[in-house]
Design a protein around this motif. Structure first.
Motif, PDB file in Angstrom:
ATOM      1  N   ILE A 706       0.864  -1.184   0.000  1.00  0.00           N
ATOM      2  CA  ILE A 706       0.000   0.000   0.000  1.00  0.00           C
ATOM      3  C   ILE A 706       0.895   1.227   0.000  1.00  0.00           C
ATOM      4  CG2 ILE A 706      -1.787   1.286   1.235  1.00  0.00           C
ATOM      5  CD1 ILE A 706      -2.762  -1.303   2.420  1.00  0.00           C
ATOM      6  N   ASP A 707       0.640   2.132  -0.936  1.00  0.00           N
ATOM      7  CA  ASP A 707       1.408   3.373  -1.076  1.00  0.00           C
ATOM      8  C   ASP A 707       1.341   4.172   0.231  1.00  0.00           C
ATOM      9  OD1 ASP A 707       2.441   5.835  -1.819  1.00  0.00           O
ATOM     10  OD2 ASP A 707       1.617   5.731  -3.828  1.00  0.00           O
ATOM     11  N   ASN A 708       2.491   4.727   0.640  1.00  0.00           N
ATOM     12  CA  ASN A 708       2.542   5.574   1.834  1.00  0.00           C
ATOM     13  C   ASN A 708       2.136   7.009   1.548  1.00  0.00           C
ATOM     14  OD1 ASN A 708       3.266   3.770   3.852  1.00  0.00           O
ATOM     15  ND2 ASN A 708       5.444   3.938   3.400  1.00  0.00           N
ATOM     16  N   PHE A 709       1.643   7.293   0.332  1.00  0.00           N
ATOM     17  CA  PHE A 709       1.153   8.615  -0.050  1.00  0.00           C
ATOM     18  C   PHE A 709       2.261   9.659  -0.168  1.00  0.00           C
ATOM     19  CE2 PHE A 709      -2.142   6.663   2.724  1.00  0.00           C
ATOM     20  CZ  PHE A 709      -2.966   6.230   1.715  1.00  0.00           C
ATOM     21  N   ASP A 710       3.501   9.197  -0.287  1.00  0.00           N
ATOM     22  CA  ASP A 710       4.598  10.139  -0.501  1.00  0.00           C
ATOM     23  C   ASP A 710       5.249   9.948  -1.866  1.00  0.00           C
ATOM     24  OD1 ASP A 710       5.864   7.736  -0.153  1.00  0.00           O
ATOM     25  OD2 ASP A 710       7.050   8.348   1.583  1.00  0.00           O
ATOM     26  N   ASP A 711       4.633   9.124  -2.721  1.00  0.00           N
ATOM     27  CA  ASP A 711       5.083   8.879  -4.093  1.00  0.00           C
ATOM     28  C   ASP A 711       6.432   8.174  -4.186  1.00  0.00           C
ATOM     29  OD1 ASP A 711       2.814  10.096  -5.156  1.00  0.00           O
ATOM     30  OD2 ASP A 711       3.752  12.069  -5.131  1.00  0.00           O
ATOM     31  N   GLN A 712       6.925   7.636  -3.081  1.00  0.00           N
ATOM     32  CA  GLN A 712       8.217   6.962  -3.163  1.00  0.00           C
ATOM     33  C   GLN A 712       8.352   5.757  -2.248  1.00  0.00           C
ATOM     34  OE1 GLN A 712      11.346   9.665  -1.938  1.00  0.00           O
ATOM     35  NE2 GLN A 712      10.030  10.690  -0.475  1.00  0.00           N
ATOM     36  N   SER A 713       7.419   5.528  -1.324  1.00  0.00           N
ATOM     37  CA  SER A 713       7.554   4.390  -0.424  1.00  0.00           C
ATOM     38  C   SER A 713       6.213   3.705  -0.206  1.00  0.00           C
ATOM     39  CB  SER A 713       8.140   4.827   0.924  1.00  0.00           C
ATOM     40  OG  SER A 713       7.212   5.631   1.635  1.00  0.00           O
ATOM     41  N   CYS A 714       6.279   2.472   0.294  1.00  0.00           N
ATOM     42  CA  CYS A 714       5.059   1.708   0.549  1.00  0.00           C
ATOM     43  C   CYS A 714       5.294   0.739   1.697  1.00  0.00           C
ATOM     44  CB  CYS A 714       4.629   0.938  -0.708  1.00  0.00           C
ATOM     45  SG  CYS A 714       5.786  -0.373  -1.185  1.00  0.00           S
ATOM     46  N   GLU A 715       4.202   0.208   2.246  1.00  0.00           N
ATOM     47  CA  GLU A 715       4.262  -0.831   3.261  1.00  0.00           C
ATOM     48  C   GLU A 715       3.839  -2.148   2.634  1.00  0.00           C
ATOM     49  OE1 GLU A 715       2.610  -0.153   7.119  1.00  0.00           O
ATOM     50  OE2 GLU A 715       2.797   2.029   6.952  1.00  0.00           O
ATOM     51  N   PHE A 716       4.449  -3.246   3.067  1.00  0.00           N
ATOM     52  CA  PHE A 716       4.155  -4.540   2.476  1.00  0.00           C
ATOM     53  C   PHE A 716       3.709  -5.540   3.539  1.00  0.00           C
ATOM     54  CE2 PHE A 716       8.254  -5.635   4.181  1.00  0.00           C
ATOM     55  CZ  PHE A 716       8.191  -7.000   4.424  1.00  0.00           C
ATOM     56  N   ALA A 717       3.105  -6.617   3.071  1.00  0.00           N
ATOM     57  CA  ALA A 717       2.758  -7.749   3.931  1.00  0.00           C
ATOM     58  C   ALA A 717       2.722  -8.985   3.048  1.00  0.00           C
ATOM     59  CB  ALA A 717       1.407  -7.538   4.610  1.00  0.00           C
ATOM     60  N   VAL A 718       3.062 -10.143   3.624  1.00  0.00           N
ATOM     61  CA  VAL A 718       2.998 -11.410   2.903  1.00  0.00           C
ATOM     62  C   VAL A 718       2.605 -12.494   3.898  1.00  0.00           C
ATOM     63  CG1 VAL A 718       5.465 -11.866   3.250  1.00  0.00           C
ATOM     64  CG2 VAL A 718       4.244 -13.019   1.404  1.00  0.00           C
ATOM     65  N   VAL A 719       1.768 -13.414   3.467  1.00  0.00           N
ATOM     66  CA  VAL A 719       1.348 -14.514   4.340  1.00  0.00           C
ATOM     67  C   VAL A 719       0.989 -15.715   3.470  1.00  0.00           C
ATOM     68  CG1 VAL A 719      -1.068 -13.767   4.412  1.00  0.00           C
ATOM     69  CG2 VAL A 719      -0.161 -15.176   6.266  1.00  0.00           C
ATOM     70  N   LEU A 720       1.297 -16.927   3.963  1.00  0.00           N
ATOM     71  CA  LEU A 720       1.012 -18.168   3.250  1.00  0.00           C
ATOM     72  C   LEU A 720       0.103 -19.055   4.077  1.00  0.00           C
ATOM     73  CD1 LEU A 720       4.463 -19.333   1.797  1.00  0.00           C
ATOM     74  CD2 LEU A 720       2.791 -17.807   0.764  1.00  0.00           C
ATOM     75  N   ASP A 721      -0.617 -19.931   3.379  1.00  0.00           N
ATOM     76  CA  ASP A 721      -1.313 -21.027   4.035  1.00  0.00           C
ATOM     77  C   ASP A 721      -0.256 -21.895   4.721  1.00  0.00           C
ATOM     78  OD1 ASP A 721      -2.470 -23.725   4.352  1.00  0.00           O
ATOM     79  OD2 ASP A 721      -4.193 -22.877   3.298  1.00  0.00           O
ATOM     80  N   ASP A 722      -0.527 -22.322   5.965  1.00  0.00           N
ATOM     81  CA  ASP A 722       0.457 -23.111   6.709  1.00  0.00           C
ATOM     82  C   ASP A 722       0.904 -24.349   5.946  1.00  0.00           C
ATOM     83  OD1 ASP A 722       0.192 -21.283   8.734  1.00  0.00           O
ATOM     84  OD2 ASP A 722      -1.275 -22.441   9.853  1.00  0.00           O
ATOM     85  N   GLU A 723       0.005 -24.912   5.139  1.00  0.00           N
ATOM     86  CA  GLU A 723       0.287 -26.139   4.410  1.00  0.00           C
ATOM     87  C   GLU A 723       1.301 -25.935   3.278  1.00  0.00           C
ATOM     88  OE1 GLU A 723      -2.261 -29.234   1.592  1.00  0.00           O
ATOM     89  OE2 GLU A 723      -3.318 -28.037   3.106  1.00  0.00           O
TER      90      GLU A 723
END
Length: 800
Positions: A706-723
């Motif tokens: 998701i864009d941090n609204f400063d046109d140059q940085s963002c926040e990320f997240a990643v997640v997997l099914d346990d299997e």
């Protein structure tokens, strides 16, 4: 990381005033008077002004380097000969990274932008009229009236318009959460202010007055994000240089509502922070005089708003209440001598009917009605039922305070019959536009198996040959690739009786647009009846255009035509204009009509750069073979993926859910599901790894930024099914995320990880992230990576 990039600029906790070199500057004097009303003390840097306040102790310094404490915001108010480069550098060295500029400068905007980027300073202005945040006590504002505290945000590029709107709203008892008068934007653009307001909890609705939009794709993206969470009304100056129909189409696709006059913003303000959604049914007007009611009915007719015609059962119920003391109809009139409970009983009975969606109580002040009793009964009715009640109280004097009290109680209240009807129309338009804004259509080309490369090859050949005006014979093969096939057939076989005119054209502001009109035309000149939409279209959007032209009914052939034209508009930016005139369609989707085409070379760096609204980014769909040999599809999320996401989160272990959401949730709320599946691809991206098991799709992993609204940085997240841990899927999802973020110009990616999540920290280090403790929370770390050209080139090489 949770603080918005513009927090210090628009909601500062401390300010310092740069006075310039003219101690008697009128802007400086006005600003200091405004600040002194809400600040116990002032901090000034520069000359000592010819102004003082007994109750406002002043700290004075000759330069920013002398400051003894940090400040969020510097306000440049007076005239100065000091170059902007020196002012910006001095702010940065003093730890101030937000600058509000009320004065003017003749320096080139590009030079100012360069210095701002160099020193990491954000600028609102120059020529700004200031900012207000009444609840917080911030009033760096040149307006005559200081706004009341409230829940309504105002953003205006004109300071005098902002000042007038605040004055009018205050007279009606309407308060503001935030006022931003932008001036001539050099750095911070309307889209970025919108981003701040859409995430501002205190701002429940937004009013906007615009003179320009900056980069149209980003502006529409920000407007869509804002109107997804709160009502937005927009008035523009001279259509912003765009075709007015294109502007209407663009705003409708964001969910915002357009006003034509400044007074429309006042009407919208009355309903935006208070009104409930309109339930199914029409509006009924109840008043104590025929004249105001007829004015309201006349305005409703002008706006094509339907008023309630009571059926026999409801009419008898209402007539029993009136008891021959008035008239029942779409505008019901009760004798002025009747007690207030008659008006309220009529409203309650009407609202109990499914055919009534809202009531407007319209009263003129007389000595025969007890307004205090009316107020108490209306409030009681408002609290015990869920349908919309609006009140129009005509007149001034004590009526002004009554209107304020009703507004504060959450009931939309108006001064005139016309503004009341316009307020109701705003709500109707808002609900319709919200449906259009939820659409995230594809270009349709992939689902129709269009050979895009072959089509573009045709056009490039023509352009190399210098042929920019094509005849029907030349362009027919390209049209056929998009399932637009022409044939000769009798017009009696057409599924529509009147000829259609369909064109693709370029708007100077919003780029490629599609126009549809009834009746033929000469070489595609737009018809008065033409309706306009922005590609990409889907079935719902095509039907919305058709409903504005043709009688109610099903028109599958016309829908197919518009979807195919939309695909061509999306995929062939070289096609500057396409005119399909005097067009008829038979039951086999064959077309009969005239064709005219204009071509031009296309040098867009990215696909779909010619579109103001980005289609579903099919270019990011890919396939991956996992380490166990199974295959999965990795694609961007779609709105219809909500059930997959809900099942995915529900099936996680408690530990995985906690580590992903940093909270003990069992499942996602409807609002969370909507925000995770209805995304704006211009400002965020979410990849889904979808496994097909026994013919049924299953989500096994996801990554998003998701864009941090400063046109140059963002926040990320990643997640997997346990299997599916340890299958190489997480690395692939993150690398796809890197490429998508870099494609949008993002250079820094960050994420919050719980310090106890050792596996995620190790994974991030493996991908090249640096790990640092979160200074605001020792239980968390911040993972950061810079997406340099070398990093992206290496990823692209591996992909190839």
């Amino acid at each position: 990381m949770s603080q918005h990039a513009l927090q210090a600029l628009l909601a500062p906790s401390s300010t310092v005033v740069l006075t310039g070199q003219d101690a008697a500057d009128p802007i400086l004097t006005a600003l200091l008077k405004a600040l002194s009303k809400n600040n116990k003390g002032l901090t000034l840097v520069g000359v000592k002004p010819h102004w003082g306040a007994e109750n406002s102790p002043i700290k004075h310094y000759s330069s920013l380097s002398e400051l003894t404490q940090p400040y969020d915001l510097a306000i440049l108010a007076g005239k100065t000969t000091q170059p902007m480069s020196e002012i910006i550098a001095a702010c940065s060295q003093a730890g101030i990274h937000a600058l509000l500029m009320l004065s003017w400068t003749g320096e080139p905007p590009s030079d100012i932008q360069h210095h701002l980027r160099q020193h990491n300073v954000r600028l609102l202005g120059p020529n700004s009229f200031g900012i207000c945040r009444p609840k917080q006590g911030i009033s760096a504002w040149l307006g005559l009236t200081h706004p009341l505290p409230g829940r309504l945000a105002l953003m205006s590029q004109s300071g005098t318009v902002a000042s007038a709107l605040v004055d009018w709203a205050s007279w009606q008892g309407i308060g503001f959460s935030q006022v931003v008068a932008m001036g001539s934007p050099v750095d911070v653009m309307p889209s970025q202010v919108l981003d701040f307001l859409s995430n501002d909890f205190d701002s429940q609705a937004i009013l906007m007055y615009l003179q320009s939009v900056g980069q149209p794709t980003r502006f529409l993206s920000s407007l869509r994000a804002a109107s997804r969470s709160k009502p937005v009304a927009v008035v523009t100056e001279h259509n912003l240089g765009a075709d007015p129909r294109v502007l209407d189409a663009a705003l409708m696709r964001t969910g915002a509502v357009r006003g034509r006059r400044l007074n429309d913003l006042i009407g919208a303000a009355s309903v935006m922070t208070n009104a409930r959604r309109i339930k199914e049914g029409a509006l009924m007007i109840i008043g104590n005089g025929a004249g105001p009611g007829e004015l309201a009915a006349q305005r409703a007719a002008e706006l094509n708003l339907s008023l309630l015609e009571p059926d026999q059962v409801l009419r008898e119920q209402l007539e029993n209440i009136v008891d021959q003391r008035g008239h029942i109809g779409p505008v019901s009139t009760v004798w002025a001598s009747c007690p207030s409970d008659v008006f309220v009983d009529l409203a309650q009975t009407a609202l109990s009917s499914k055919s009534c969606g809202a009531v407007l109580l319209m009263l003129s002040p007389t000595a025969l009605i007890d307004l205090s009793s009316f107020y108490e009964q209306v409030i009681a009715l408002h609290r015990k039922q869920k349908k919309l009640i609006m009140v129009c109280l005509l007149g001034g004097g004590d009526i002004v305070s009554m209107r304020t009290r009703l507004n504060e109680a959450g009931i939309p209240t108006f001064r005139t019959p016309e503004t009341a009807i316009e307020g109701f129309q705003f709500l109707e338009q808002f609900q319709r536009n919200q449906q259009l804004a939820k659409q995230s259509p594809d270009s349709n080309a992939a689902s129709q198996q269009v050979n895009i490369e072959q089509a573009r090859k045709h056009l490039k050949t023509f352009i190399r040959q210098g042929k920019t005006q094509l005849c029907a014979a030349d362009f027919a093969p390209v049209l056929a690739l998009f399932h637009l096939s022409f044939a000769q057939f009798p017009r009696s076989q057409s599924v529509i009786k009147a000829a259609l005119h369909v064109r693709i054209f370029r708007d100077p502001v919003f780029g490629t647009a599609i126009g549809v009109a009834l009746g033929g035309s000469d070489q595609g000149s737009p018809q008065k009846s033409e309706v306009v939409g922005l590609p990409p279209l889907n079935t719902l959007l095509a039907r919305d255009l058709i409903s504005q032209l043709l009688p109610p009914g099903n028109y599958p052939q016309v829908e197919a035509l518009l979807l195919n034209v939309s695909s061509l508009a999306c995929e062939l930016p070289e096609c500057q204009t396409l005119q399909l005139s005097k067009l008829y369609i038979d039951q086999y989707d064959c077309l009969n009509g005239d064709i005219a085409i204009t071509l031009a070379p296309c040098s867009n760096a990215r696909r779909y750069d010619h579109l103001a609204i980005q289609p579903y980014p099919r270019q990011w769909v890919s396939h991956l073979t996992l380490r166990d040999g199974s295959n999965t599809t990795v694609r961007p999320v779609r709105p219809e993926d909500s059930p997959l996401i809900a099942d995915f989160v529900r099936g996680m272990s408690k530990e995985t859910r906690y580590l992903r959401f940093i909270s003990n949730i069992e499942e996602l709320t409807p609002r969370m599901l909507s925000s995770m599946s209805h995304i704006d691809y211009d400002r965020e991206m979410a990849f889904m790894a979808v496994h097909e098991i026994n013919g049924k799709e299953r989500l096994i992993g996801t990554s998003r930024y998701i864009d941090n609204f400063d046109d140059q940085s963002c926040e990320f997240a990643v997640v997997l099914d346990d299997e599916f841990q340890g299958q190489g899927l997480a690395s692939y999802l993150m690398k796809q995320l890197f490429l998508a973020a870099a494609d949008k110009g993002i250079r820094v990616m960050q994420g919050i990880v719980l310090a106890e999540n050792k596996r995620m920290i190790t994974f991030c280090k493996h991908l090249g992230f640096s790990i640092k403790r979160d200074p605001d929370d020792i239980s968390q770390v911040i993972a950061t990576i810079t997406l340099t050209n070398e990093v992206i080139a290496a990823l692209q090489a591996k992909k190839e």
